[in-house]
Design an enzyme around this catalytic site. Structure first.
Site, PDB file in Angstrom:
ATOM      1  N   ARG A  70      -5.157   8.158  -8.524  1.00 45.59           N
ATOM      2  CA  ARG A  70      -4.530   6.844  -8.206  1.00 45.59           C
ATOM      3  C   ARG A  70      -5.305   5.678  -8.373  1.00 45.59           C
ATOM      4  O   ARG A  70      -6.395   5.717  -8.802  1.00 45.59           O
ATOM      5  CB  ARG A  70      -3.870   6.818  -6.513  1.00 45.59           C
ATOM      6  CG  ARG A  70      -5.209   6.665  -5.638  1.00 45.59           C
ATOM      7  CD  ARG A  70      -4.832   6.602  -4.469  1.00 45.59           C
ATOM      8  NE  ARG A  70      -4.071   5.468  -3.794  1.00 45.59           N
ATOM      9  CZ  ARG A  70      -4.968   4.539  -3.172  1.00 45.59           C
ATOM     10  NH1 ARG A  70      -5.917   4.624  -2.861  1.00 45.59           N
ATOM     11  NH2 ARG A  70      -4.113   3.392  -2.725  1.00 45.59           N
TER      12      ARG A  70
ATOM     13  N   TYR B 264       0.853  -1.219  -0.092  1.00 45.08           N
ATOM     14  CA  TYR B 264       0.023   0.049   0.296  1.00 45.08           C
ATOM     15  C   TYR B 264       0.941   1.175   0.220  1.00 45.08           C
ATOM     16  O   TYR B 264       1.848   1.415   0.668  1.00 45.08           O
ATOM     17  CB  TYR B 264      -0.919   0.001   1.194  1.00 45.08           C
ATOM     18  CG  TYR B 264      -2.031   1.074   1.095  1.00 45.08           C
ATOM     19  CD1 TYR B 264      -3.274   0.582   0.848  1.00 45.08           C
ATOM     20  CD2 TYR B 264      -1.698   2.559   1.573  1.00 45.08           C
ATOM     21  CE1 TYR B 264      -4.167   1.764   0.658  1.00 45.08           C
ATOM     22  CE2 TYR B 264      -2.643   3.229   1.545  1.00 45.08           C
ATOM     23  CZ  TYR B 264      -3.960   3.090   1.010  1.00 45.08           C
ATOM     24  OH  TYR B 264      -4.981   3.846   1.044  1.00 45.08           O
TER      25      TYR B 264
ATOM     26  N   TYR C 148      -7.509  -8.436   4.532  1.00 42.94           N
ATOM     27  CA  TYR C 148      -8.508  -7.041   4.777  1.00 42.94           C
ATOM     28  C   TYR C 148      -9.175  -7.250   3.388  1.00 42.94           C
ATOM     29  O   TYR C 148     -10.453  -6.559   3.378  1.00 42.94           O
ATOM     30  CB  TYR C 148      -7.413  -5.833   4.663  1.00 42.94           C
ATOM     31  CG  TYR C 148      -8.178  -4.732   4.276  1.00 42.94           C
ATOM     32  CD1 TYR C 148      -9.159  -4.259   5.288  1.00 42.94           C
ATOM     33  CD2 TYR C 148      -7.990  -3.601   3.354  1.00 42.94           C
ATOM     34  CE1 TYR C 148      -9.658  -2.957   5.151  1.00 42.94           C
ATOM     35  CE2 TYR C 148      -8.485  -2.764   2.905  1.00 42.94           C
ATOM     36  CZ  TYR C 148      -9.454  -2.076   4.028  1.00 42.94           C
ATOM     37  OH  TYR C 148     -10.073  -0.847   3.717  1.00 42.94           O
ATOM     38  N   LYS C 149      -8.728  -7.653   1.869  1.00 50.08           N
ATOM     39  CA  LYS C 149      -9.314  -7.264   0.905  1.00 50.08           C
ATOM     40  C   LYS C 149     -10.396  -8.489   0.816  1.00 50.08           C
ATOM     41  O   LYS C 149     -11.050  -8.796  -0.352  1.00 50.08           O
ATOM     42  CB  LYS C 149      -8.193  -7.310  -0.128  1.00 50.08           C
ATOM     43  CG  LYS C 149      -7.518  -5.988  -0.237  1.00 50.08           C
ATOM     44  CD  LYS C 149      -6.572  -6.011  -1.119  1.00 50.08           C
ATOM     45  CE  LYS C 149      -5.596  -4.699  -1.403  1.00 50.08           C
ATOM     46  NZ  LYS C 149      -6.392  -3.587  -2.084  1.00 50.08           N
TER      47      LYS C 149
ATOM     48  N   GLU D  68     -10.033   0.069  -9.014  1.00 52.45           N
ATOM     49  CA  GLU D  68     -10.668   1.419  -8.979  1.00 52.45           C
ATOM     50  C   GLU D  68      -9.874   2.417  -9.337  1.00 52.45           C
ATOM     51  O   GLU D  68      -8.566   2.934  -8.970  1.00 52.45           O
ATOM     52  CB  GLU D  68     -10.792   1.644  -7.473  1.00 52.45           C
ATOM     53  CG  GLU D  68     -11.922   0.520  -6.905  1.00 52.45           C
ATOM     54  CD  GLU D  68     -12.163   0.941  -5.455  1.00 52.45           C
ATOM     55  OE1 GLU D  68     -12.906   0.450  -4.994  1.00 52.45           O
ATOM     56  OE2 GLU D  68     -11.455   1.684  -4.881  1.00 52.45           O
TER      57      GLU D  68
ATOM     58  N   HIS E 117     -10.677   5.858   7.486  1.00 53.40           N
ATOM     59  CA  HIS E 117      -9.668   4.988   7.002  1.00 53.40           C
ATOM     60  C   HIS E 117      -8.840   4.238   8.166  1.00 53.40           C
ATOM     61  O   HIS E 117      -8.132   3.249   7.920  1.00 53.40           O
ATOM     62  CB  HIS E 117      -8.452   5.866   6.334  1.00 53.40           C
ATOM     63  CG  HIS E 117      -8.779   6.207   5.063  1.00 53.40           C
ATOM     64  ND1 HIS E 117      -9.054   7.564   4.932  1.00 53.40           N
ATOM     65  CD2 HIS E 117      -8.590   5.772   3.974  1.00 53.40           C
ATOM     66  CE1 HIS E 117      -9.324   7.717   3.621  1.00 53.40           C
ATOM     67  NE2 HIS E 117      -9.137   6.808   3.097  1.00 53.40           N
TER      68      HIS E 117
ATOM     69  N   ASN F  34      -6.471   1.760  -7.061  1.00 51.69           N
ATOM     70  CA  ASN F  34      -6.392   0.762  -6.254  1.00 51.69           C
ATOM     71  C   ASN F  34      -7.233  -0.439  -6.595  1.00 51.69           C
ATOM     72  O   ASN F  34      -7.740  -0.419  -7.707  1.00 51.69           O
ATOM     73  CB  ASN F  34      -7.311   1.403  -4.873  1.00 51.69           C
ATOM     74  CG  ASN F  34      -7.175   0.770  -3.722  1.00 51.69           C
ATOM     75  OD1 ASN F  34      -6.217   0.010  -3.302  1.00 51.69           O
ATOM     76  ND2 ASN F  34      -7.888   0.941  -2.742  1.00 51.69           N
TER      77      ASN F  34
END
Lengths: 317, 346
Positions: free
Chosen positions: B223, B37, B316-317, B265, B193, B225
């Site tokens: 950006r 990240y 997390y994903k 994204e 966040h 993601n």
């Protein structure tokens, strides 16, 4: 930074010391709409030296044919305002930044209390257009030295009527901050722009009366003070640059071709912050951004207004 | 450019597919073999031709079907649109930005005529024509933010800047990758966040906030993601978890190529002029493993990234259940050759 090329379309002598400049775009396009309280940074070429000063936009933010600023002549300054007053002519070309707002209205406020001193009226002139459009509850308190200094009071009075309250010092008018601030309803936000002592007095009064910190808003741009010459070293590029007495660190870096970040150039926004590696002297902080503790720690410096009394200052850039 | 808009679905029978051209312009997000990240922001400048960044907002072959899917999601759950009352200036900013961008970038699809405050908007793909008064909500059928969010692909959040931070005070969220607007509306940056792992300790969010708060008019940034989704489903919201969460258990070695999608994204951020707020736009691109592997360079790269991904991030994903099977499926494309740096397909 993105820039807009503009031409001076009109110059109006508003008072003995204040001139109002009207800019239009060189490409004939409309300007972007902006938010009340925004400023632009004007770049001027003073005998080969580039100086950049921030000025509040004072027109109606929805009117995009022209931008308007007013400049008070400051004899003791480094020449920016004198250049604007004496050298700039209708038809001259300039570069300005896109508008930046460091003095935004808090849209959720139940009431907005605007307090202006002298030329500090300019950011409020765009804000009242926003407040009127959104039918917000507000008052504008405007203090100035003598009738001939109340640059825009007639124009504002015509627009907003009795929401304008003026205080003319020469006629005995006194703005009593304590009285004013102590009778405001809960949920009021206060905004001040004017001479340094007035800004400090308003903030201190509001704090003393127990106003929440985030209901107190101020805008104060500091012109970079001159001082003794010193040398800076940039760690990443290994450049060494001499900062002459009449230039700021930021200006000296720019003159050396360094693309350093900035927004307000008046010690207010924090964008140009640099990390200090070491110095053989003392940092002279002039900004409104770092806390007293941060200033004392000496790990950060705002090169737009601050200097050092030293031979060498090493910063990360 | 003339676009043929595909008729397809993002739910039930999942007929969504990418054409050869759509695969080639997919915003593949991995320039290197490892991923961590980071605040990988860059200026949102237009170009190059054909890329998803050619225009301010990308309109592609999925436009019409995606707008229909948005409307469906909102109809089933009106809570996907929320706006706080002080955001009206930002709503008009959004309408102006989207209408001006689309009509400038795709003049054959969208037109905007202005006569002072009297505006006429035409959206040919969706057969919409509307005259209204800019700034007067009563002349539109709905809030300006909702009106144009329904007509642009992607999700949109309007941020208010105050108290030295950013608040998510309005959102139109119908294709979120497992985050919830009801939960987030009105929340400040650090609350929003809070759950991202490996991030607090990197100081990433503090730096990103400072950067965003000094963002300037006329200088948008972007950006990429990414995450992964089983089936080409836009609406993977927490509210509807029962509808899609179980799909993770349906992946088999036989259907990996069709079911497992890389979800990228394209996030863009704009300073808004009259409100001094920010627009956060999240545009979702989906590509399944079969489509991705039509370019072996991408299959090799993604094989390495997914295989070596930090386990906290995989958790997390929500990728743990199908990670091994997908890595196994991708491994047949990976000869271990050095493919250099860069996201290009070939």
């Amino acid at each position: 930074m993105s820039h807009i090329n503009v031409k001076v379309a009109a110059i109006e002598q508003v008072t003995d010391l204040i001139k109002h400049f009207t800019f239009v775009r060189e490409d004939g396009q409309p300007f972007p709409v902006f938010s009340g309280g925004s400023h632009v940074v004007v770049s001027m070429n003073i005998n080969g030296r580039i100086q950049r000063n921030a000025y509040s936009l004072m027109g109606n933010p929805e009117e995009t044919e022209a931008y308007h600023i007013s400049v008070r002549r400051q004899e003791k300054s480094r020449g920016g305002s004198v250049h604007m007053h004496d050298a700039l002519k209708v038809g001259d070309s300039l570069q300005i930044t896109f508008p930046v707002n460091l003095f935004a209205l808090e849209k959720r406020a139940r009431k907005h209390l605007l307090i202006a001193g002298g030329i500090g009226i300019t950011p409020f002139m765009s804000q009242i257009a926003d407040l009127e459009r959104n039918k917000a509850n507000y008052e504008l308190h405007y203090a100035y030295r003598a009738p001939e200094h109340g640059a825009f009071s007639k124009e504002i009075k015509a627009n907003i009527g009795n929401k304008l309250i003026t205080y003319v010092e020469s006629e005995g008018g006194v703005l009593n901050l304590r009285n004013l601030l102590s009778k405001q309803p809960l949920g009021t936000h206060v905004y001040v722009c004017g001479p340094g002592p007035m800004v400090v007095a308003m903030i201190e009064t509001a704090r003393t009366l127990g106003w929440p910190e985030n209901h107190i808003h101020s805008e104060q741009f500091t012109a970079p003070p001159s001082g003794e010459s010193f040398k800076i070293k940039l760690t990443k590029s290994a450049l060494e640059i001499v900062v002459p007495p009449e230039m700021s660190m930021l200006e000296a870096m720019e003159a050396a071709g360094v693309d350093a970040p900035y927004l307000c150039r008046g010690g207010a926004c924090g964008r140009c912050e640099l990390e200090v590696v070491c110095t053989d002297g003392n940092l002279l902080h002039h900004d409104h951004y770092l806390s007293e503790a941060e200033k004392a720690a000496g790990k950060k410096i705002m090169p737009c207004v601050s200097r050092a009394k030293c031979d060498l200052l090493e910063v990360v850039l | 450019m003339s676009l043929a808009f595909k008729k397809e679905t993002f739910r039930d029978d999942y007929t969504y597919k990418n054409s050869v051209e759509a695969i080639k312009r997919f915003p593949f997000p991995f320039p290197e073999d490892t991923y961590m990240y980071s605040v990988n922001m860059e200026p949102h400048t237009k170009g190059p031709k054909g890329a998803v960044t050619e225009h301010t907002f990308d309109i592609d072959e999925h436009y019409v079907s995606e707008c229909l899917d948005k409307a469906k999601t909102l109809e089933l759950d009106p809570g996907r649109y929320a706006v706080l009352p002080h955001m009206m200036d930002a709503q008009w900013d959004f309408l102006e930005l989207t209408m001006e961008s689309l009509s400038t970038d795709y003049p054959h699809l969208f037109t905007l005529k202005k006569d002072g405050k009297n505006w006429t908007w035409e959206n040919k793909p969706l057969s919409i024509k509307k005259s209204f008064v800019f700034g007067d909500v009563s002349t539109l059928d709905m809030d300006p933010f909702e009106y144009m969010s329904r007509q642009v692909q992607g999700d949109f959040v309007l941020l208010d800047q105050r108290n030295d931070t950013l608040y998510a005070d309005a959102g139109f969220i119908t294709s979120q990758a497992d985050w919830s607007l009801n939960f987030d509306v009105g929340m400040a940056w650090h609350e929003w966040h809070g759950p991202v792992p490996q991030v607090t300790k990197l100081g990433v969010m503090d730096r990103a906030l400072k950067y965003l708060m000094s963002m300037q008019l006329g200088a948008p940034v972007r950006r990429l993601n990414w995450t992964m989704t089983i089936n080409p489903r836009l609406d993977t919201s927490p509210e509807n978890y029962p509808l899609w969460g179980g799909d993770r258990n349906t992946v088999t070695p036989e259907n990996v190529g069709k079911k497992v999608h890389l979800r990228v994204e394209l996030q863009t951020l704009f300073r808004l002029p009259r409100s001094n707020g920010l627009l956060f736009s999240i545009r979702c691109y989906l590509i399944n493993m079969e489509e991705l592997s039509t370019f072996p360079r991408w299959a090799k790269r993604f094989h390495r990234v997914f295989r070596d991904l930090h386990s906290d991030l995989a958790e997390y994903k929500g990728l743990v259940k199908f990670r091994e099977m997908t890595v196994q499926w991708l491994s047949k494309f990976d000869d271990g050759a050095d493919i250099g740096v860069g996201t290009h397909p070939e």
